[in-house]
Design a protein around this motif. Structure first.
Motif, PDB file in Angstrom:
ATOM      1  N   UNK A 159       0.893  -1.432   0.162  1.00 24.66           N
ATOM      2  CA  UNK A 159       0.016  -0.476  -0.184  1.00 24.66           C
ATOM      3  C   UNK A 159       0.439   1.316  -0.405  1.00 24.66           C
ATOM      4  N   UNK A 160       2.046   1.147  -0.633  1.00 26.98           N
ATOM      5  CA  UNK A 160       2.167   2.490  -0.636  1.00 26.98           C
ATOM      6  C   UNK A 160       2.163   3.658  -1.962  1.00 26.98           C
ATOM      7  N   UNK A 161       1.664   4.668  -1.441  1.00 25.81           N
ATOM      8  CA  UNK A 161       1.378   5.948  -2.757  1.00 25.81           C
ATOM      9  C   UNK A 161       2.315   6.034  -3.589  1.00 25.81           C
ATOM     10  N   UNK A 162       2.166   6.155  -5.034  1.00 26.25           N
ATOM     11  CA  UNK A 162       2.982   6.458  -5.974  1.00 26.25           C
ATOM     12  C   UNK A 162       2.445   6.733  -6.652  1.00 26.25           C
ATOM     13  N   UNK A 163       2.563   8.035  -7.780  1.00 29.33           N
ATOM     14  CA  UNK A 163       2.297   8.788  -8.877  1.00 29.33           C
ATOM     15  C   UNK A 163       1.437   7.068  -9.414  1.00 29.33           C
ATOM     16  N   UNK A 164       0.336   7.748  -9.967  1.00 32.20           N
ATOM     17  CA  UNK A 164      -0.784   6.779 -11.280  1.00 32.20           C
ATOM     18  C   UNK A 164      -0.640   6.553 -13.327  1.00 32.20           C
ATOM     19  N   UNK A 165       1.126   7.429 -12.465  1.00 34.05           N
ATOM     20  CA  UNK A 165       1.165   7.834 -13.865  1.00 34.05           C
ATOM     21  C   UNK A 165       1.812   7.158 -15.310  1.00 34.05           C
ATOM     22  N   UNK A 166       1.870   5.535 -14.455  1.00 37.34           N
ATOM     23  CA  UNK A 166       2.643   4.596 -14.979  1.00 37.34           C
ATOM     24  C   UNK A 166       2.042   3.472 -15.384  1.00 37.34           C
ATOM     25  N   UNK A 167       2.550   3.396 -17.029  1.00 36.91           N
ATOM     26  CA  UNK A 167       1.593   1.956 -17.550  1.00 36.91           C
ATOM     27  C   UNK A 167       2.729   0.790 -17.882  1.00 36.91           C
TER      28      UNK A 167
ATOM     29  N   UNK B 104      16.766   4.089 -16.631  1.00 41.83           N
ATOM     30  CA  UNK B 104      16.672   3.090 -16.659  1.00 41.83           C
ATOM     31  C   UNK B 104      17.373   2.980 -14.833  1.00 41.83           C
ATOM     32  N   UNK B 105      16.618   1.970 -14.366  1.00 44.72           N
ATOM     33  CA  UNK B 105      16.780   1.328 -12.872  1.00 44.72           C
ATOM     34  C   UNK B 105      17.287   0.497 -13.030  1.00 44.72           C
ATOM     35  N   UNK B 106      17.525  -0.684 -11.884  1.00 44.33           N
ATOM     36  CA  UNK B 106      18.160  -1.989 -11.444  1.00 44.33           C
ATOM     37  C   UNK B 106      16.652  -1.522 -10.259  1.00 44.33           C
ATOM     38  N   UNK B 107      15.896  -2.638 -10.043  1.00 43.98           N
ATOM     39  CA  UNK B 107      14.457  -2.739  -8.998  1.00 43.98           C
ATOM     40  C   UNK B 107      14.137  -4.074  -8.799  1.00 43.98           C
ATOM     41  N   UNK B 108      15.098  -4.838  -7.521  1.00 42.72           N
ATOM     42  CA  UNK B 108      14.624  -6.593  -7.400  1.00 42.72           C
ATOM     43  C   UNK B 108      13.263  -6.445  -7.021  1.00 42.72           C
ATOM     44  N   UNK B 109      12.946  -7.225  -7.277  1.00 47.85           N
ATOM     45  CA  UNK B 109      11.473  -7.625  -6.074  1.00 47.85           C
ATOM     46  C   UNK B 109      11.144  -7.605  -5.226  1.00 47.85           C
ATOM     47  N   UNK B 110      12.403  -6.740  -4.208  1.00 47.90           N
ATOM     48  CA  UNK B 110      12.372  -7.054  -3.214  1.00 47.90           C
ATOM     49  C   UNK B 110      11.891  -4.937  -1.753  1.00 47.90           C
ATOM     50  N   UNK B 111      12.175  -4.511  -4.069  1.00 50.72           N
ATOM     51  CA  UNK B 111      12.351  -3.250  -3.843  1.00 50.72           C
ATOM     52  C   UNK B 111      11.157  -2.289  -3.721  1.00 50.72           C
ATOM     53  N   UNK B 112      10.168  -2.923  -3.357  1.00 51.95           N
ATOM     54  CA  UNK B 112       8.815  -1.650  -3.207  1.00 51.95           C
ATOM     55  C   UNK B 112       8.919  -0.494  -3.185  1.00 51.95           C
ATOM     56  N   UNK B 113       9.663  -0.163  -2.340  1.00 51.92           N
ATOM     57  CA  UNK B 113       9.738   1.113  -1.989  1.00 51.92           C
ATOM     58  C   UNK B 113      10.676   2.001  -3.153  1.00 51.92           C
ATOM     59  N   UNK B 114      11.736   1.140  -3.838  1.00 56.38           N
ATOM     60  CA  UNK B 114      12.566   1.956  -4.846  1.00 56.38           C
ATOM     61  C   UNK B 114      11.799   2.322  -6.012  1.00 56.38           C
ATOM     62  N   UNK B 115      10.978   0.909  -5.968  1.00 60.37           N
ATOM     63  CA  UNK B 115      10.010   1.674  -7.601  1.00 60.37           C
ATOM     64  C   UNK B 115       9.394   2.577  -7.124  1.00 60.37           C
ATOM     65  N   UNK B 116       8.536   2.813  -6.177  1.00 58.65           N
ATOM     66  CA  UNK B 116       7.498   4.259  -5.840  1.00 58.65           C
ATOM     67  C   UNK B 116       8.085   5.336  -5.831  1.00 58.65           C
ATOM     68  N   UNK B 117       9.243   5.633  -4.995  1.00 56.51           N
ATOM     69  CA  UNK B 117      10.265   6.161  -5.661  1.00 56.51           C
ATOM     70  C   UNK B 117      10.527   7.250  -6.912  1.00 56.51           C
TER      71      UNK B 117
END
Ligand code: FES
Length: 149
Positions: A29-37, A105-118
């Motif tokens: 339930x991290x909040x991030x911008x809804x602009x991504x598809x 370009x960014x490397x984001x692992x399965x454990x990095x939900x925070x990084x994805x949202x940021x």
């Protein structure tokens, strides 16, 4: 009243890491911008530069390419191939009229939900300052309905 510009982001992600990271961001339930598809692919090694051009041509204002960290690719070296391809493609971007700050370009692992949202939040803010990406949209409009000669 003018409506604030909301950029469209297309994210090409590998299914094993970044897609799972995006899923984690959602389930946490991290909040991030809804602009991504999100476009899910088996591996970043499958991402062709043509996908990026097509996304921008079809209306995206920015593109994210993301997958497993180097050394963690489920197909051994797909992300290393993607990184090499990106290095060459980046040098051609100015030539085709695309500012490279629109492509992340960014490397984001399965454990990095925070990084994805940021990253999605950062990208959204950056693209808002850059404004809409118009060159390809204008070109397509001119091709589809050329001015009378
Ligand atoms: Fe994730 Fe290759 S499987 S980058």
């Amino acid at each position: 009243m003018t409506k604030e510009f909301e950029p469209k982001i297309v994210a090409f992600v590998c299914t094993y890491c970044t897609y799972a990271g995006a899923d984690l961001a959602g389930t946490s339930r991290l909040k991030y911008a809804p602009n991504v598809r999100i476009v899910k692919l088996p591996c970043t090694g499958r991402i062709s530069p043509m996908f990026i051009l097509k996304a921008l041509q079809k209306g995206a204002d920015g593109v994210l390419i993301s997958g497993c960290h180097p050394g963690d690719c489920h197909f051994t070296s797909g992300n290393l191939h993607a990184r090499r391809r990106w290095t060459v493609f980046r040098s051609l971007l100015n030539f085709v009229g695309i500012p490279d700050e629109r492509i992340w370009v960014s490397w984001i692992s399965a454990a990095e939900g925070n990084k994805f949202a940021e990253i999605i939040n950062e990208m959204t803010e950056k693209l808002k300052t850059l404004g809409p990406f118009e060159p390809y949209k204008t070109l397509i409009r001119d091709i589809e309905s050329p001015a009378e000669i």
